[in-house]
Each structure stands twice: as structure tokens, then as C-alpha cells.
Write an enzyme that holds these catalytic residues in place. Structure first.
Site, PDB file in Angstrom:
ATOM      1  N   VAL A   1       0.825  -1.224   0.000  1.00  0.00           N
ATOM      2  CA  VAL A   1       0.000   0.000   0.000  1.00  0.00           C
ATOM      3  C   VAL A   1       0.857   1.272   0.000  1.00  0.00           C
ATOM      4  O   VAL A   1       2.054   1.212   0.246  1.00  0.00           O
ATOM      5  CB  VAL A   1      -0.987   0.021   1.194  1.00  0.00           C
ATOM      6  CG1 VAL A   1      -1.941  -1.139   1.102  1.00  0.00           C
ATOM      7  CG2 VAL A   1      -0.247  -0.015   2.512  1.00  0.00           C
ATOM      8  N   GLU A   2       0.219   2.389  -0.287  1.00  0.00           N
ATOM      9  CA  GLU A   2       0.864   3.711  -0.347  1.00  0.00           C
ATOM     10  C   GLU A   2       2.122   3.703  -1.213  1.00  0.00           C
ATOM     11  O   GLU A   2       3.170   4.222  -0.826  1.00  0.00           O
ATOM     12  CB  GLU A   2       1.162   4.239   1.059  1.00  0.00           C
ATOM     13  CG  GLU A   2      -0.114   4.620   1.800  1.00  0.00           C
ATOM     14  CD  GLU A   2       0.115   5.475   3.025  1.00  0.00           C
ATOM     15  OE1 GLU A   2       1.247   5.860   3.304  1.00  0.00           O
ATOM     16  OE2 GLU A   2      -0.887   5.751   3.718  1.00  0.00           O
ATOM     17  N   GLY A   3       2.010   3.083  -2.380  1.00  0.00           N
ATOM     18  CA  GLY A   3       3.157   3.016  -3.291  1.00  0.00           C
ATOM     19  C   GLY A   3       3.882   1.706  -3.078  1.00  0.00           C
ATOM     20  O   GLY A   3       4.660   1.566  -2.129  1.00  0.00           O
TER      21      GLY A   3
END
Ligand SMILES: Cc1cc2nc3c(=O)[nH]c(=O)nc-3n(C[C@H](O)[C@H](O)[C@H](O)COP(=O)(O)OP(=O)(O)OC[C@H]3O[C@@H](n4cnc5c(N)ncnc54)[C@H](O)[C@@H]3O)c2cc1C
Length: 741
Positions: A437-439
Site C-alpha cells: 500500500v501507499e506506493g
């Protein structure tokens, strides 16, 4: 002279830059402009000014923030039963949800005037860290509303009406937010999304209203299944030119109540057996008024910029907090378990093979905790360090993976058998979530850290690229001409510094005053900062835009920058802690591991550099002697591992913020056994000296009969034996289903 220079040097150079460097796309430019550079720029200057880092001081909590951690956070952890959440109910019980809302856990970052807690990034991070040591599902549930999503976007970009309406409702949990960016086709490449809005007039509350008709299909959305308000990212079009000449208006972000007609909230995903709410949602021809855009109509097309700005800070808190918590938990509990679990009548932590892995966990926990503290301190001071946040996201989650893998291996069967007694297994399953997640990490490491860092941190390059892109060529030449002499001087200094420190292996590099024992490490970081800057300059000049496609070169140079960041934070933390002598083994292990990785990454860059000659040249100029720093010796690893196997200030300092369990649960049972084992070591040694190696009620009786120990000691040892027996148990179930034979 200046005219001649422009004609013969600057203009051809401008044309060359245009040719070798690809044009910066709008989304890239927005990502580049989001946030700011900070200590990363110092590390890429070749001569970091350590005062900038060291003078920041340690992170601090206000009395109110500390009281919240000691009060509601502690109480929340006591209420949480992760086994019940993850395996029995597969959701967070009502009473825990109610408590989260009542105590405003969803409003940690929302200012007090809107009814939130208004806490600092450090407090926010410490709260998420502690909760995550109890349950990743609850950690994620608290993390999401406080990170990238409606709350943060509203605070930064919302209109006054939006803030006044939504922030108090988000703070007390009347509204549960989620943020929908990812779609079926668009994962890492979010900009390729097929979710669209079309500007039109529609009916809203019985009136003709200017708005958008939006269609989307999102998936993987955390809190989606329970959200009342959806932060929605889509591409906006204006084919009928209602707003103006432009048809493609770009990436836009709006807030859509989930009970709006046409919105469908799908069923739940089950992400790696974690029980936080996550699921798809979609909308068919949903009409939403213009004022639902975050910040109103003037923010049409500014969605990417808004997201990137939020990520610049937020990415430095959420997953790094979860990962630091997990690594510290792994350090504390694996050390304890390695002390109480015996095989061949010896604590397993005394075996060299186990010791090395324990030392690795200790080193990772020490580095992550240090970098986490330093990063949140910078955020407290209002910095928004975009590259540093990306470094933290990728390397904290990778660190968690390494630490938990080792914790699993050392606990062996104890961590494999699921059940309430198992405190490692569920974190192990959660690691890929943190990594994705988040990149997602591979992309973050390959494209972002160095890709953005090198350009943003470079004192002149971004300006030079912008000069090359200037549609007014004459103005571009003039701009470049001003930058050129400075850049050439910078290159000469960089070259000399890199070669000098490379050939002299850093022994003449400087170190800040008053750092005593740690000075040798400052020198090494200065050495590698100089070498990285030189390698960066050569890579940028020779590869230009090709560097983007040479992901592994970029990734390895990014690893060097990342290690320099993590290690400099570790040195700062050692200093902030008062340079305790007892912590030196941790520092030693961590620094050696990180410096060794730096050397390895550089050697791999040189070996794989697309221009072979330049690869050999860089090798010769900066690392003529090859590897010069070895990882910690076996002796050093043993000393480091032993720090986790005895109760001490160092162990407590390293694992501060870990929730130590409710009486009688898995963590508590092992911690209690550990304390008892360590407190009664003397009596146990008396048995061993008498040739009794196993510890159980029979052997204690024998020791007593042979007068090896006193009755009082025997009583204590019986308690030890019982505690250890309890600590090595695993769960078994009678309701898992029957296999017909
Ligand atoms: C549990 C969970 C919760 C989530 N919560 C949310 C949420 O609340 N809101 C939201 O919008 N999204 C959410 N996401 C989505 C998340 O952001 C995406 O999963 C992530 O962006 C990666 O997309 P993907 O899974 O489709 O992988 P893909 O994009 O298919 O990528 C697959 C692999 O390829 C790599 N890769 C892709 N491009 C490159 C490249 N150019 N160079 C090198 N490597 C590359 C990636 O790093 C990855 O390892 C969540 C995901 C999960 C699993």
C-alpha cells in the site's frame, strides 16, 4: 565573453539537455513539486551539514499527548483481542469501535477547533506504533482516517464550509472516511485510471445544479465497506465546454457520501487474513454537485497535486509506524523467547545461528526506531520531506519483513501454530499489505527514491531542466548560462571530494564535534555521501533520461541514499539518548550492516553501469580497494543478541512503546517467563553445576535432595519451570473440522 560562452557552450548544452533528458510530464512535475527536500539534500550534496540534523533535538510529546498514550491508547490495547478480531469475528468488535470514536482516535490530526485531538506527527506516530504492536487490523483502522484521505485533504485544501461540516463529524466518528484511488486497471499507475466524471447540469435537491456525472470502479479500498464518506479520485472531462475551452480537465478529487444514489459499496475483500475493513466500490452515472470537489470548483484538475502533497508527509508516518512497532515487538519477544526456550538443555539464543538472527532483529529495530523518531521530529517542525517519506515507507516495511521473517524462524513451531498464544504469525501475514500500500515497494525503490531524489536534491539540475523546457529558448539559454558556472564548480568539488575520500577510505573525512565514540561512523557517512554525489553526477550526465529505464541502477543508488538517511538518523538517536555505552553494540551492528549494504549497492552500480567504461572508472575513482567495511563479526553479533536476552535499560529503551499484553495472554506469558528465568539464573546454575541440565519438577526435587539448592530456591525454580512450560505452549482446537478417513 558571456555572449561567446552562450553561443559556443550554453546553447549547444541546452540542446543536449533537451535531447538526453525526457520532457517532464504534468504528473511527474506535480510529484516533484509536492513536499520539499530536507536532510536528503544534504546527503546528496557530498558534504552534509550535520548541525542541521543534530540540532533538531529528540522528538517530544506534550503532557496531553503523553497522557493520551498512557490513558486511552493503553486502554484500547487492553480491550483488543487480536485473535478474536482476526480469526473469530473477522472484524473489530462494536465496543472497540465505539471506544475509538468516543476517544477521537479518528481525529488525531484534526485540529482542536474542529473537535479533533490536534496532536503532533510524533504523537500520531507513537499512537499508531503502539496499537500496531497489539493488532495490525486496529492499527490500520486508526491509521487510515488519519493519513492520506478525506481528513488530511480537507484540512489542506477544503473550503471553509467543507471543513466546518466534515471535520467535526470525522473527528468524533459520525463520518467514517475512505479514499478511493485504485481501480481494477489502475494500480501502481494510478494516472491510467478509467474512472471518469463529465461536467454537466443535473438535479440536486430539486434544483438544476452544475456538477459532474461520475462513473467509477474502485477496489482494495480500506474502510470502504463501512465508510459513510468516500474520497473519490477520477478524471474530469468537459466535452460540452460548460466550464471553458479545455475538454480534459484532469485528475479531480471529490467527497461523495456513500448513500448517494448510484453508489454501490461492494462486499469485503479479505487482505492476507487481516480483519480491517477493505473492499471495492463503484458508481454508475452518479451526479455530484461541483461543491463536492475538495476545495470546490477551483480545485478541478488539481487532484494529483493534492494527493502528492498529502503523501509527502503522510507516507512518513503510517506504514513506518506500523513497521517500527512490528520490529520492536519482534525484538522484545524474540529475545525473550530465545532466552526461555531451551533445546539441548541450552537457551536457543545461545546458539550462534540463532544469535546472528537475533542481532539482525535488534539492529533493524534500532535503525527503524531511530529513523522513525527523526522523521516524525522533522514533520513536527513542519517539514514535508517527500523523498525521505518514500525512503521511510519502503525501507521500514522491508525492515519489518526481515525482522518478522527472523522472528518466525527463531520461534519456529511456536509462531507457526495459529491461535491466541501466537503473537508473530498475524504480523507475518500483514507484511505484504504494508509493502504494497501507499506506493508498492518495488516501484518506490526502483523509480521514486533516487528518480525524484537525484533531481530534487540536486542544487542545479531541476532548474536546468526547467530552463531547457522554457518555450522561450533565449530566456532558457540565459537561465542556463547563469547556472552553468556554479554547476561546473560543484562538479569539480564533487569529483575531488569523492576521489579523495574514496582513496583514503574516509579516514580524513570530518565528524561533528562532541560525538566521541561515534565519530568514525560520521566519517564513513561523509565519505559515502561524497561518493554517492559523484556517482549521481556521473549517472545523470551520462545516462540522462535513460536512467528512468535503468531501474536497477536507480534502485541501487536509491538504496545508498536510503541507507545514508537511515544511518544518519541512527547516529542522531544515539546522540539524543546520551551516547549510552551499553547501546554501542546495537549501534555497531546497525552501522556495519548499513555501510556494508552501501558498499554492496555501489559495487553493483559500477558492475552493471550501462556505459561500461564509466562503471570501471567510478569503481577506480571511488572504491579502489573494494569492500572496506565488513558486517558485524560473530562476536559483535553475540553481544548484540545478548542485549535482547537480559532485562536491561537498553532492551527497554529499544522496545519502548510496545504493548506488553494483558495478564495471561500470549505476549504476557512469554514476558513473565523471561523475567522469572533471568531472575533465578543463579539457582539454575547451581543445578547445572551439579550435572542437572533439564528443568522440571522432578529435576528440581533431585537438586533439593542433593542439597544443590535451598527450599526457597526450589520453590522459585518450580515457578520458573511452570512459567517456561506455559510459554512454550501453542494452541490446539477441537472445532477445525473433521477429515473423513
Ligand atoms: C490491503 C490493501 C489496502 C489498500 N487500500 C487502498 C485504499 O484505501 N485506497 C486506494 O486507493 N488503494 C488502496 N490500495 C491499493 C494499493 O495502493 C495498490 O495495491 C498499489 O498501488 C499497487 O497496485 P496493484 O496491487 O494493482 O499492483 P500493480 O500495480 O499491478 O503492481 C504489481 C507489481 O509491479 C510493480 N510495478 C508496477 N509498476 C512498476 C514500475 N514502473 N517499476 C517497477 N515496478 C513496478 C509494483 O511495485 C508491484 O510490485 C490497497 C491495497 C491493499 C493490498
Amino acid at each position: 565573453m558571456s555572449d561567446l560562452r552562450k553561443k559556443w557552450l550554453t546553447r549547444p548544452l541546452l540542446n543536449l539537455i533537451k535531447k538526453v533528458l525526457p520532457p517532464i510530464s504534468e504528473t511527474e512535475r506535480e510529484a516533484m513539486e509536492a513536499g520539499e527536500v530536507w536532510w536528503d539534500a544534504q546527503l546528496l550534496s557530498g558534504k552534509p551539514d550535520w548541525d542541521q540534523l543534530l540540532n533538531m533535538g529528540p522528538p517530544q510529546l506534550t503532557e496531553e499527548e503523553q497522557a493520551f498514550i498512557d490513558g486511552p491508547v493503553e486502554k484500547l490495547c487492553e480491550m483488543i483481542d487480536d485473535w478474536e478480531i482476526s480469526f473469530e469475528k473477522r472484524c473489530i468488535p462494536e465496543k472497540v469501535w465505539d471506544f475509538l470514536k468516543k476517544e477521537r482516535f479518528f481525529g488525531i490530526i484534526i485540529p482542536k477547533e474542529y473537535g479533533g485531538l490536534g496532536f503532533s506527527p510524533t504523537a500520531h506516530a507513537d499512537i499508531v506504533t503502539k496499537i500496531s504492536t497489539r493488532s495490525t487490523s486496529v492499527g490500520v483502522t486508526v491509521m487510515v482516517p488519519n493519513s492520506l484521505g478525506p481528513g488530511e485533504l480537507l484540512m489542506a485544501h477544503g473550503t471553509d464550509e467543507q471543513k466546518d461540516y466534515y471535520l467535526p463529524r470525522l473527528a468524533d466518528g459520525r463520518e467514517i472516511p475512505c479514499f478511493g484511488l485504485t481501480g481494477v486497471e489502475a494500480g501502481s499507475d494510478a494516472a491510467s485510471m478509467t474512472d471518469t466524471g463529465v461536467v454537466c447540469y443535473g438535479d440536486y435537491k430539486g434544483e438544476k445544479t452544475l456538477g459532474m456525472r461520475v462513473n467509477w470502479h474502485k477496489r482494495y479500498i480500506t474502510l470502504g465497506p463501512v465508510a459513510t464518506i468516500l474520497g473519490l479520485a477520477f478524471k474530469l472531462y468537459d466535452p460540452d465546454h460548460i466550464l471553458g475551452d479545455q475538454e480534459e480537465l484532469g485528475f479531480t478529487v471529490a467527497l461523495v457520501p456513500t448513500d448517494t444514489e448510484g453508489v454501490t459499496i461492494g462486499q469485503r475483500h479479505l487482505p492476507a487474513m487481516q480483519a480491517f475493513q477493505n473492499g471495492p466500490n463503484w458508481g454508475k452515472d452518479v451526479f455530484i454537485p461541483m461543491e463536492w470537489i475538495i476545495g470546490g470548483q477551483e480545485n478541478v484538475g488539481r487532484g494529483w497535486h493534492m494527493l502528492m502533497s498529502a503523501l509527502a508527509a503522510g507516507r512518513g508516518i503510517s506504514l513506518p509506524s506500523l513497521s517500527t512497532g512490528g520490529a520492536k515487538m519482534a525484538a522484545r519477544m524474540t529475545g525473550a523467547y530465545a532466552r526461555v526456550r531451551e533445546q539441548f538443555s541450552i537457551p536457543i539464543g545461545k546458539f550462534e545461528g540463532v544469535q546472528r538472527r537475533l542481532a539482525e532483529i535488534a539492529g533493524i529495530a534500532y535503525v527503524l526506531d531511530s529513523a522513525h523518531k527523526t522523521t516524525t521530529r522533522a514533520l513536527d517542525k513542519g517539514r514535508k520531506p517527500a523523498v525521505v517519506s518514500a525512503i521511510m515507507k519502503a525501507h521500514a516495511t522491508y525492515g519489518l519483513r526481515d525482522a518478522i521473517n527472523d522472528a518466525m524462524d527463531i520461534h519456529a513451531g511456536k509462531a507457526i501454530m495459529d491461535g491466541p498464544l501466537n503473537y508473530v504469525g498475524n504480523v507475518y501475514r500483514a507484511v505484504p499489505v504494508a509493502i504494497t500500500v501507499e506506493g508498492a515497494n518495488i516501484l518506490t525503490r526502483s523509480l521514486m527514491i533516487f528518480g525524484q531524489g537525484a533531481i530534487r536534491c540536486h542544487p542545479y539540475l531541476l532548474d536546468e531542466m526547467l530552463a531547457a523546457e522554457n518555450p522561450d529558448t533565449e530566456a532558457g539559454v540565459t537561465e542556463l548560462d547563469k547556472l552553468l558556472p556554479k554547476h561546473i564548480l560543484f562538479q569539480v568539488k564533487t569529483l575531488l571530494r569523492g576521489i579523495f575520500h574514496g582513496w583514503t577510505v574516509g579516514i580524513f573525512a570530518s565528524s561533528p564535534k562532541g560525538v566521541g565514540y561515534a565519530a568514525k561512523y560520521y566519517r564513513q557517512l561523509n565519505r559515502y555521501s561524497a561518493i554517492l554525489t559523484l556517482a549521481t553526477e556521473i549517472s545523470l550526465m551520462s545516462l540522462g533520461g535513460e536512467l528512468k529505464r535503468k531501474e536497477l541502477i536507480s534502485a541501487r543508488l536509491g538504496d545508498v541514499l536510503s541507507q545514508l538517511y537511515l544511518l544518519s538518523c541512527t547516529l542522531k538517536r544515539f546522540k539524543d539518548d546520551g551516547s549510552p555505552k551499553e547501546d554501542r553494540p546495537l549501534l555497531e551492528f546497525a552501522m556495519r550492516a548499513g555501510l556494508h549494504k552501501i558498499e554492496q549497492s555501489l559495487l553493483e552500480v559500477y558492475q552493471n553501469f550501462p556505459r561500461r567504461f564509466l562503471g570501471h572508472l567510478m569503481h577506480f575513482l571511488t572504491m579502489p580497494w573494494g569492500h572496506s567495511i565488513h558486517t558485524a563479526s560473530d562476536r559483535q553479533a553475540r553481544v548484540c543478541a545478548e542485549l535482547l536476552m537480559v532485562p536491561s535499560e537498553t532492551r527497554d529503551r529499544l522496545t519502548r512503546g510496545v504493548f506488553l499484553g494483558n495478564p495471561g495472554d500470549g505476549v504476557d506469558i512469554v514476558e513473565q517467563a523471561f523475567q522469572k528465568v533471568c531472575a533465578n539464573e543463579e539457582a539454575r546454575d547451581k543445578l547445572k553445576k551439579g550435572g542437572i541440565r533439564m528443568l522440571n519438577h522432578d529435576t528440581i526435587k533431585e537438586g533439593l535432595e542433593r542439597n544443590l539448592i535451598s527450599e526457597e530456591e526450589a520453590e522459585k525454580l518450580r515457578e520458573v519451570a511452570d512459567a517456561v512450560y506455559k510459554a512454550i505452549q501453542v494452541d490446539h482446537f477441537d472445532d477445525l473440522g473433521q477429515q473423513s478417513a
